[in-house]
Design a protein around this motif. Structure first.
Motif, PDB file in Angstrom:
ATOM      1  N   ASP A  60       0.896  -1.209   0.014  1.00 19.28           N
ATOM      2  CA  ASP A  60      -0.182  -0.130   0.128  1.00 19.28           C
ATOM      3  C   ASP A  60       0.937   1.435   0.045  1.00 19.28           C
ATOM      4  N   THR A  61       1.150   1.704  -1.305  1.00 15.75           N
ATOM      5  CA  THR A  61       2.019   3.153  -1.301  1.00 15.75           C
ATOM      6  C   THR A  61       1.251   4.309  -0.894  1.00 15.75           C
ATOM      7  N   HIS A  62       0.104   4.289  -0.096  1.00 14.55           N
ATOM      8  CA  HIS A  62      -0.597   5.605   0.182  1.00 14.55           C
ATOM      9  C   HIS A  62      -1.391   5.503   1.297  1.00 14.55           C
ATOM     10  N   VAL A  63      -0.788   5.738   2.682  1.00 14.88           N
ATOM     11  CA  VAL A  63      -1.293   5.541   3.845  1.00 14.88           C
ATOM     12  C   VAL A  63      -0.998   6.991   4.942  1.00 14.88           C
ATOM     13  N   HIS A  64      -1.965   7.339   5.693  1.00 15.19           N
ATOM     14  CA  HIS A  64      -1.905   8.481   6.669  1.00 15.19           C
ATOM     15  C   HIS A  64      -1.851   7.869   7.983  1.00 15.19           C
ATOM     16  N   PHE A  65      -0.719   7.284   8.688  1.00 14.63           N
ATOM     17  CA  PHE A  65      -0.562   6.648   9.951  1.00 14.63           C
ATOM     18  C   PHE A  65      -0.760   7.657  11.106  1.00 14.63           C
ATOM     19  N   ARG A  66      -0.593   8.850  10.622  1.00 17.04           N
ATOM     20  CA  ARG A  66      -0.901  10.059  11.605  1.00 17.04           C
ATOM     21  C   ARG A  66       0.159  10.352  12.710  1.00 17.04           C
ATOM     22  N   GLU A  67       1.366   9.620  12.655  1.00 16.29           N
ATOM     23  CA  GLU A  67       2.434   9.704  13.620  1.00 16.29           C
ATOM     24  C   GLU A  67       3.652  10.423  12.922  1.00 16.29           C
ATOM     25  N   PRO A  68       3.878  11.497  13.517  1.00 16.75           N
ATOM     26  CA  PRO A  68       3.699  12.161  14.790  1.00 16.75           C
ATOM     27  C   PRO A  68       2.604  13.220  14.793  1.00 16.75           C
ATOM     28  N   VAL A 239       0.371  10.145 -10.439  1.00 17.91           N
ATOM     29  CA  VAL A 239      -0.783  11.070 -10.069  1.00 17.91           C
ATOM     30  C   VAL A 239      -1.541  10.220  -9.047  1.00 17.91           C
ATOM     31  N   ALA A 240      -1.813  10.797  -7.659  1.00 18.80           N
ATOM     32  CA  ALA A 240      -2.424   9.977  -6.687  1.00 18.80           C
ATOM     33  C   ALA A 240      -3.958  10.029  -6.789  1.00 18.80           C
ATOM     34  N   HIS A 241      -4.723   8.909  -6.196  1.00 20.78           N
ATOM     35  CA  HIS A 241      -6.251   8.794  -6.167  1.00 20.78           C
ATOM     36  C   HIS A 241      -6.828   9.731  -7.342  1.00 20.78           C
ATOM     37  N   LEU A 242      -6.980   9.160  -8.398  1.00 17.40           N
ATOM     38  CA  LEU A 242      -7.787   9.793  -9.562  1.00 17.40           C
ATOM     39  C   LEU A 242      -9.141   9.489  -9.102  1.00 17.40           C
ATOM     40  N   THR A 243     -10.092  10.489  -9.341  1.00 17.91           N
ATOM     41  CA  THR A 243     -11.483  10.163  -9.199  1.00 17.91           C
ATOM     42  C   THR A 243     -12.517  10.396 -10.185  1.00 17.91           C
ATOM     43  N   ALA A 277      -5.656   4.596  -8.394  1.00 16.42           N
ATOM     44  CA  ALA A 277      -6.880   4.671  -7.748  1.00 16.42           C
ATOM     45  C   ALA A 277      -6.945   3.989  -6.255  1.00 16.42           C
ATOM     46  N   THR A 278      -7.713   4.607  -5.596  1.00 13.17           N
ATOM     47  CA  THR A 278      -7.804   4.002  -4.180  1.00 13.17           C
ATOM     48  C   THR A 278      -9.194   3.130  -4.271  1.00 13.17           C
ATOM     49  N   ALA A 324      -4.320   1.742  -4.105  1.00 13.50           N
ATOM     50  CA  ALA A 324      -3.887   2.176  -2.842  1.00 13.50           C
ATOM     51  C   ALA A 324      -4.982   2.445  -2.038  1.00 13.50           C
ATOM     52  N   THR A 325      -4.786   2.867  -0.702  1.00 15.07           N
ATOM     53  CA  THR A 325      -6.042   3.071   0.356  1.00 15.07           C
ATOM     54  C   THR A 325      -6.379   4.594   0.332  1.00 15.07           C
ATOM     55  N   ASP A 326      -5.234   5.417   0.738  1.00 14.03           N
ATOM     56  CA  ASP A 326      -5.297   6.655   1.156  1.00 14.03           C
ATOM     57  C   ASP A 326      -5.868   6.439   2.421  1.00 14.03           C
ATOM     58  N   HIS A 327      -5.393   5.426   3.281  1.00 10.87           N
ATOM     59  CA  HIS A 327      -6.065   5.087   4.702  1.00 10.87           C
ATOM     60  C   HIS A 327      -5.761   6.506   5.283  1.00 10.87           C
ATOM     61  N   ALA A 328      -6.729   7.158   6.075  1.00 14.13           N
ATOM     62  CA  ALA A 328      -6.815   8.241   6.736  1.00 14.13           C
ATOM     63  C   ALA A 328      -7.713   8.403   7.923  1.00 14.13           C
ATOM     64  N   PRO A 329      -7.201   7.748   9.011  1.00 13.91           N
ATOM     65  CA  PRO A 329      -8.163   7.785  10.339  1.00 13.91           C
ATOM     66  C   PRO A 329      -8.363   8.873  10.942  1.00 13.91           C
ATOM     67  N   HIS A 330      -9.601   9.279  11.166  1.00 14.42           N
ATOM     68  CA  HIS A 330     -10.215  10.422  12.219  1.00 14.42           C
ATOM     69  C   HIS A 330     -11.058   9.691  13.200  1.00 14.42           C
ATOM     70  N   LEU A 331     -11.167  10.296  14.457  1.00 19.10           N
ATOM     71  CA  LEU A 331     -12.090   9.929  15.388  1.00 19.10           C
ATOM     72  C   LEU A 331     -13.476  10.215  14.638  1.00 19.10           C
ATOM     73  N   LEU A 332     -14.645   9.684  15.246  1.00 15.81           N
ATOM     74  CA  LEU A 332     -15.695   9.894  14.519  1.00 15.81           C
ATOM     75  C   LEU A 332     -16.437  11.195  15.225  1.00 15.81           C
ATOM     76  N   THR A 333     -15.875  11.768  16.271  1.00 16.18           N
ATOM     77  CA  THR A 333     -16.065  12.995  16.544  1.00 16.18           C
ATOM     78  C   THR A 333     -15.614  14.135  15.671  1.00 16.18           C
ATOM     79  N   HIS A 334     -14.535  13.588  15.154  1.00 17.25           N
ATOM     80  CA  HIS A 334     -13.905  14.424  13.938  1.00 17.25           C
ATOM     81  C   HIS A 334     -14.875  14.627  12.515  1.00 17.25           C
ATOM     82  N   LYS A 335     -15.643  13.760  12.419  1.00 16.79           N
ATOM     83  CA  LYS A 335     -16.300  13.562  11.253  1.00 16.79           C
ATOM     84  C   LYS A 335     -17.678  13.978  11.222  1.00 16.79           C
ATOM     85  N   GLU A 336     -18.257  14.725  12.388  1.00 20.64           N
ATOM     86  CA  GLU A 336     -19.307  15.184  12.503  1.00 20.64           C
ATOM     87  C   GLU A 336     -19.491  16.683  11.933  1.00 20.64           C
TER      88      GLU A 336
END
Length: 464
Positions: A60-68, A239-243, A277-278, A324-336
């Protein structure tokens, strides 16, 4: 440690066949075709893959593991465990963290952290800014997949929007042989669309308007500029994540990999300009906003069914080179909220392979093509050393999957730190049975070996 994998159906380099794989000290020693040629000798471990498919480990060549900086929602430990559970054996993390990975020191800090926490193999993009292209020559190109360039608004202060800065990034990367990976959305177009949406719908428009704000035109104009710059400078561009269907037009006149689709011509070089593509954009469409709301809000936006179908077709005809995924976690409170308030991004790394296997069952792509897009081509696009294929002397990154095993995604099985997934409640008919990383079983039937630490991915380039 000498291991035999037997009884499975191997999918590798365009072929599907019954056979055996011998692993020794983290490397593949032999790939033997046929049911009746069981290897002789002593093995420390015998893995019975009867009824399963044996694939190269997913890259997976496209992730956001948020650290640091954003470890309340994800970190290298939790997300690499989720990756292992999803059959992913190597990942490339993006630079928009806090601090951003735009200096030698920030890169070294991430590498150090991963060397203690990552349960699968790892690498980290360096981010471009409006003023840091001059330091690219200091990078060890054998340890860096490339330069990530945000040609549109992003998390953090990493927008590169001055023409002289863009020319510097593309020019330096061309000189050094480093790929450029772009996030392409035109900021001025987005800002204008957002202002119009707020005037019409209020300060926080419903998420269903997200693809109107992060529009086809915003994506196309930026992707067109990236392709133009790559051609002018002779830069390797991904070119990442064509849509959008319209963006795919930019790749119609590029020498795509169509000549690879009917054979195993993996010695033929890929074109200079390629596209990703993701899983999210291949699976969801704008109709899913009514059901899932901001859980599928991401940048660029999930767009129409027609756009999704065009992306799916591009998997088969060669215009899309990697998934790839463009894996990008957020807390559900951030998704409100809606388009203005809710955070963009979703966690997908744990469910990417089984989702694409579901699309294979639906006839969207074949299993060998899936392996090409998720294993072989990521290795080829980024010149990964000795991974991505089931070949003798390659690292033993291997994923074993079983068809016909129904299971449903529940919160209890989600390993990402954020604790949710847009796939909750979905029933899959494929299951990741086992993930081997460098010959070590890092995941097996629901359990991740968190004592295991992966290796830094290496690239077949000279250090500069």
């Amino acid at each position: 440690m000498r291991t035999l994998i037997e009884g499975g159906t191997i999918v590798n380099e365009g072929r599907t066949f019954d056979g055996f794989i011998i692993v020794n000290d983290g490397y593949i020693m032999e790939v033997i075709e046929g049911r009746n040629t069981r290897p002789q000798g002593t093995f420390d471990e015998i893995i019975d893959a009867t009824g399963c498919y044996v694939l190269p480990g997913i890259i997976d060549t496209h992730v956001h593991f948020r650290e640091p900086g954003m470890t309340d929602r994800a970190d290298i430990d939790t997300e690499s465990a989720a990756a292992a559970a999803g059959g992913v054996t190597s990942y490339f993390d993006m630079p928009n963290t806090n601090p951003p990975t735009t200096t030698i020191e920030a890169l070294a800090a991430k590498m150090s952290s991963a060397s203690q926490k990552s349960h699968v193999n790892y690498s980290f993009f360096v981010g471009a800014t409006n003023g840091n292209a001059g330091m690219f020559h200091e990078l060890d190109a054998s340890l860096v997949p490339g330069i990530k360039l945000f040609m549109g608004s992003s998390t953090g202060n990493m927008l590169v929007d001055r023409r002289e800065a863009l020319d510097a990034v593309f020019g330096e990367c061309a000189a050094l042989g480093l790929p450029v990976v772009t996030h392409c959305e035109d900021t001025n177009t987005i800002n204008r669309n957002m202002a119009e949406a707020k005037a019409r719908y209020g300060d926080d428009p419903n998420v269903s308007h997200h693809p109107e704000i992060r529009s086809v035109e915003a994506c196309y104009q930026s992707s067109r500029l990236a392709v133009q710059l790559a051609r002018e400078h002779g830069t390797r561009l991904h070119v990442a994540h064509l849509t959008t269907e319209r963006e795919l037009e930019l790749f119609d006149d590029v020498q795509c990999t169509k000549h690879n689709l009917k054979g195993t011509m993996y010695n033929v070089p890929l074109p200079q300009i390629t596209a990703e593509a993701t899983v999210s954009h291949l699976y969801f469409s704008d109709r899913d906003y009514a059901r899932l709301g901001t859980r599928i809000k991401c940048n660029p936006a999930v767009k129409t069914e027609r756009d999704r179908e065009a992306l799916r077709q591009a998997l088969a005809d060669g215009r899309i080179t990697t998934i790839a995924t463009d894996h990008a976690p957020h807390l559900l409170t951030h998704k409100e909220g809606g388009c203005a308030r809710a955070a963009s991004g979703m966690p997908m790394v744990q469910f990417s392979l089984v989702t694409m296997l579901e699309l294979a069952d639906q006839g969207v792509l074949t299993l060998p093509r899936l392996v090409e897009l998720m294993c072989h081509n990521p290795a080829r696009v980024f010149d990964i050393h000795n991974r991505g294929f089931l070949r003798p002397c390659f690292k033993a990154d291997i994923t074993i999957v079983r068809p016909g095993r129904a299971w449903t995604v529940t919160p209890e099985c989600i390993l990402s730190k954020c604790g949710w997934s847009p796939m909750e409640g979905h029933t899959y008919l494929w299951q990741v049975q086992r993930t081997l990383c460098n010959g070590h079983t890092v995941y097996h039937l629901g359990r991740v070996d968190r004592s295991y630490i992966g290796e830094p991915v290496q690239f077949s380039r000279h250090a500069v």
